[in-house]
Design an enzyme around this catalytic site. Structure first.
Site, PDB file in Angstrom:
ATOM      1  N   ASP A  11      29.786  40.812  44.856  1.00 57.49           N
ATOM      2  CA  ASP A  11      30.172  40.965  43.429  1.00 57.49           C
ATOM      3  C   ASP A  11      30.268  39.658  42.634  1.00 57.49           C
ATOM      4  OD1 ASP A  11      30.371  43.544  44.350  1.00 57.49           O
ATOM      5  OD2 ASP A  11      32.488  43.823  43.870  1.00 57.49           O
ATOM      6  N   LYS A 109      27.703  49.371  44.398  1.00 59.03           N
ATOM      7  CA  LYS A 109      28.940  50.039  44.823  1.00 59.03           C
ATOM      8  C   LYS A 109      29.729  50.507  43.611  1.00 59.03           C
ATOM      9  CE  LYS A 109      32.029  46.672  46.075  1.00 59.03           C
ATOM     10  NZ  LYS A 109      32.652  46.362  44.752  1.00 59.03           N
ATOM     11  N   CYS A 154      37.564  43.224  46.913  1.00 63.04           N
ATOM     12  CA  CYS A 154      36.285  43.621  47.502  1.00 63.04           C
ATOM     13  C   CYS A 154      35.887  42.796  48.719  1.00 63.04           C
ATOM     14  CB  CYS A 154      35.213  43.633  46.422  1.00 63.04           C
ATOM     15  SG  CYS A 154      35.540  44.959  45.228  1.00 63.04           S
TER      16      CYS A 154
HETATM   17  C1  VGL Z   1      36.724  44.385  42.252  1.00 64.65           C
HETATM   18  C2  VGL Z   1      38.487  45.278  41.079  1.00 64.65           C
HETATM   19  C3  VGL Z   1      37.683  46.275  40.588  1.00 64.65           C
HETATM   20  C4  VGL Z   1      36.212  43.315  43.162  1.00 64.65           C
HETATM   21  C5  VGL Z   1      35.907  45.388  41.767  1.00 64.65           C
HETATM   22  O1  VGL Z   1      34.986  43.058  43.163  1.00 64.65           O
HETATM   23  O2  VGL Z   1      37.037  42.705  43.899  1.00 64.65           O
HETATM   24  N1  VGL Z   1      38.014  44.343  41.912  1.00 64.65           N
HETATM   25  N2  VGL Z   1      36.396  46.321  40.939  1.00 64.65           N
END
Ligand code: VGL
Ligand code: ZN
Length: 215
Positions: A11, A109, A154
């Site tokens: 991410d 995801k 994540c």
């Molecule tokens: C994430 C909060 C919401 C992350 C993703 O990538 O850690 N955190 N969506």
């Protein structure tokens, strides 16, 4: 026999970086390290948090609730986040300085509107797979090295799932940043990961371990 290693980039997207809607403190600082270590891996895979606009983790989809309130989705507690990483928006794109040309595959995801997916492998109910586990098995990967955002969400859930799937897991701490919503969250995440056998290492350790350069 040479151990097959994969680098997993979790991410590293605009919405989690400076100026993004869910900016992780100092997230941009990891990009240089992430780019530098890619040369040690033949298999580099990345994830994108990839939500539909009606995603149930967005506070805007729960009238009357506030940011960071908790709701229950499919029996699982869910923190409400700002709108972030909406499919095909600039916020969902990889950081502009992230080196992308060596990526072997990209996995999305959080695409199911009804359930979140912190892990790169499965949604939070462990019902649906992203395809990453099958891919790594096909590539005969034994060790997974994880970097990215966020350490206490994540990255943590991806590392826990990877360990449970039987991979030897390393989290490269200086190539990750956390949200630290509550003080101590990052340290707690590291302890949870260590408890299941995940090794927390530094990017400089990759050189020390006599890491070969990718072929
Ligand atoms: C994430 C909060 C919401 C992350 C993703 O990538 O850690 N955190 N969506
Ligand atoms: Zn998300």
């Amino acid at each position: 026999m040479l151990i097959k290693k994969a680098l997993l980039l979790v991410d590293i997207q605009n919405d989690f970086c400076t100026g993004g809607s869910l900016a992780v403190p100092c997230a941009d600082e990891i990009v240089t390290a992430v780019n530098q270590i890619q040369c040690h891996f033949d298999c580099i895979v990345a994830t994108q948090d990839w939500h539909p606009a009606n995603h149930a983790s967005f506070v805007t989809n729960h009238p009357g609730y506030n940011l960071n309130d908790t709701v229950v989705l499919e029996s699982i507690p869910q923190i409400l986040w700002p709108v972030h990483c909406v499919q095909n928006t600039v916020g969902a794109e990889f950081h502009p300085l992230l080196e992308k040309k060596h990526f072997s595959a990209v996995f999305h995801k959080g695409i199911d509107p009804l359930i979140d997916s912190y892990s790169a492998f499965f949604d939070n109910a462990h019902q649906r797979s992203t395809g990453l586990a099958d891919y790594l098995h096909q590539q005969e990967i034994q060790e997974v090295y994880i970097v990215g955002l966020a350490t206490d969400y994540c990255v943590k859930y991806s590392a826990l799932d990877a360990a449970q799937l039987g991979f030897k897991v390393y989290v490269i701490e200086d190539a990750c940043r956390g949200i630290e919503f509550n003080p101590g969250d990052i340290a707690k995440a590291c302890e949870e990961m260590r408890a299941v056998g995940v090794e927390i290492i530094q990017s400089r350790d990759l050189m020390r371990r006599g890491f070969p350069l990718a072929s």
